[in-house]
Design a protein around this motif. Structure first.
Motif, PDB file in Angstrom:
ATOM      1  N   ASP A   1       0.796  -1.227   0.000  1.00 49.67           N
ATOM      2  CA  ASP A   1       0.000   0.000   0.000  1.00 49.67           C
ATOM      3  C   ASP A   1       0.830   1.279   0.000  1.00 49.67           C
ATOM      4  O   ASP A   1       0.409   2.275  -0.568  1.00 49.67           O
ATOM      5  CB  ASP A   1      -0.929   0.042   1.210  1.00 49.67           C
ATOM      6  N   ASN A   2       1.980   1.285   0.667  1.00 49.56           N
ATOM      7  CA  ASN A   2       2.750   2.517   0.802  1.00 49.56           C
ATOM      8  C   ASN A   2       3.840   2.700  -0.241  1.00 49.56           C
ATOM      9  O   ASN A   2       4.664   3.607  -0.120  1.00 49.56           O
ATOM     10  CB  ASN A   2       3.338   2.612   2.210  1.00 49.56           C
ATOM     11  N   CYS A   3       3.849   1.859  -1.289  1.00 51.26           N
ATOM     12  CA  CYS A   3       4.770   2.102  -2.399  1.00 51.26           C
ATOM     13  C   CYS A   3       4.293   3.347  -3.146  1.00 51.26           C
ATOM     14  O   CYS A   3       3.106   3.476  -3.458  1.00 51.26           O
ATOM     15  CB  CYS A   3       4.778   0.939  -3.384  1.00 51.26           C
TER      16      CYS A   3
ATOM     17  N   CYS B   1       8.924   5.160  -1.454  1.00 49.87           N
ATOM     18  CA  CYS B   1       7.787   5.093  -0.523  1.00 49.87           C
ATOM     19  C   CYS B   1       6.978   6.388  -0.552  1.00 49.87           C
ATOM     20  O   CYS B   1       7.505   7.457  -0.849  1.00 49.87           O
ATOM     21  CB  CYS B   1       8.279   4.884   0.909  1.00 49.87           C
ATOM     22  N   ASN B   2       5.708   6.271  -0.190  1.00 47.23           N
ATOM     23  CA  ASN B   2       4.895   7.455   0.053  1.00 47.23           C
ATOM     24  C   ASN B   2       5.482   8.188   1.255  1.00 47.23           C
ATOM     25  O   ASN B   2       6.105   7.559   2.127  1.00 47.23           O
ATOM     26  CB  ASN B   2       3.444   7.065   0.339  1.00 47.23           C
ATOM     27  N   PRO B   3       5.288   9.509   1.342  1.00 47.11           N
ATOM     28  CA  PRO B   3       5.818  10.261   2.491  1.00 47.11           C
ATOM     29  C   PRO B   3       5.368   9.652   3.821  1.00 47.11           C
ATOM     30  O   PRO B   3       4.220   9.244   3.977  1.00 47.11           O
ATOM     31  CB  PRO B   3       5.208  11.657   2.300  1.00 47.11           C
ATOM     32  N   GLY B   4       6.330   9.565   4.746  1.00 47.94           N
ATOM     33  CA  GLY B   4       6.038   9.051   6.078  1.00 47.94           C
ATOM     34  C   GLY B   4       6.354   7.577   6.268  1.00 47.94           C
ATOM     35  O   GLY B   4       6.181   7.048   7.357  1.00 47.94           O
TER      36      GLY B   4
ATOM     37  N   GLY C   1       6.933   3.172   9.614  1.00 47.05           N
ATOM     38  CA  GLY C   1       6.669   4.607   9.651  1.00 47.05           C
ATOM     39  C   GLY C   1       7.891   5.406  10.045  1.00 47.05           C
ATOM     40  O   GLY C   1       8.653   4.997  10.915  1.00 47.05           O
ATOM     41  N   CYS C   2       8.083   6.550   9.393  1.00 50.63           N
ATOM     42  CA  CYS C   2       9.168   7.463   9.755  1.00 50.63           C
ATOM     43  C   CYS C   2       8.903   8.011  11.160  1.00 50.63           C
ATOM     44  O   CYS C   2       7.761   8.094  11.601  1.00 50.63           O
ATOM     45  CB  CYS C   2       9.233   8.633   8.769  1.00 50.63           C
ATOM     46  N   SER C   3       9.958   8.414  11.824  1.00 48.03           N
ATOM     47  CA  SER C   3       9.836   9.010  13.152  1.00 48.03           C
ATOM     48  C   SER C   3       9.018  10.289  13.076  1.00 48.03           C
ATOM     49  O   SER C   3       9.125  11.061  12.121  1.00 48.03           O
ATOM     50  CB  SER C   3      11.233   9.316  13.704  1.00 48.03           C
ATOM     51  N   GLN C   4       8.233  10.537  14.104  1.00 50.57           N
ATOM     52  CA  GLN C   4       7.460  11.783  14.176  1.00 50.57           C
ATOM     53  C   GLN C   4       8.375  12.986  14.322  1.00 50.57           C
ATOM     54  O   GLN C   4       7.959  14.116  14.117  1.00 50.57           O
ATOM     55  CB  GLN C   4       6.451  11.710  15.318  1.00 50.57           C
TER      56      GLN C   4
ATOM     57  N   ARG D   1      14.471   6.154   2.591  1.00 53.58           N
ATOM     58  CA  ARG D   1      13.716   4.929   2.334  1.00 53.58           C
ATOM     59  C   ARG D   1      14.339   3.679   2.932  1.00 53.58           C
ATOM     60  O   ARG D   1      13.639   2.803   3.426  1.00 53.58           O
ATOM     61  CB  ARG D   1      13.510   4.709   0.834  1.00 53.58           C
ATOM     62  N   THR D   2      15.645   3.533   2.896  1.00 55.83           N
ATOM     63  CA  THR D   2      16.247   2.282   3.372  1.00 55.83           C
ATOM     64  C   THR D   2      16.553   2.264   4.861  1.00 55.83           C
ATOM     65  O   THR D   2      16.439   1.225   5.501  1.00 55.83           O
ATOM     66  CB  THR D   2      17.527   1.951   2.583  1.00 55.83           C
TER      67      THR D   2
END
Length: 114
Positions: A65-67, A82-85, A94-97, A106-107
């Motif tokens: 879903d997040n590609c 990836c989609n943002p976040g 998920g990326c850190s807040q 991405r990696t």
């Protein structure tokens, strides 16, 4: 179990059933309808190309879903971006807040600019 829709039989089939159906429609070899361009390996039925948003040998799995733009690598479904976040091979993490705009590499998931 991998499933995809077969317009030939109008039911869901597992990959083994689909391989059999795809090769024996009207006694002639036909590639699975999930193959982009209708081209596949005549021995295995594996697709050479998938439609955008799908992957695996028979293009029967949806990209994660997040590609970004629902585009992923054909063989294993790893995302190119990836989609943002989101980050990771399949963009499930998920990326850190604490990342500006929830954007990260991405990696590794490291915030940009840090």
């Amino acid at each position: 179990m991998m499933l995809f829709w077969s317009y030939v039989k109008c039911k869901y089939l597992d990959v083994q059933q689909a391989r059999t159906v795809s090769m024996t429609v009207n006694g002639n070899f036909h590639c699975p309808q999930t193959c982009n361009g209708g081209n596949c390996n005549s021995s295995t039925g594996a697709c050479f190309y998938c439609f955008s948003g799908t992957y695996n040998d028979y293009c029967a799995e949806a990209c994660p879903d997040n590609c970004k733009d629902s585009v992923c690598e054909r063989k294993f479904g790893n995302c190119f971006d990836c989609n943002p976040g989101w980050y990771g091979d399949r963009c499930y993490q998920g990326c850190s807040q604490n990342c500006s705009g929830m954007s990260c590499e991405r990696t590794t998931g490291n915030c940009f600019g840090k």
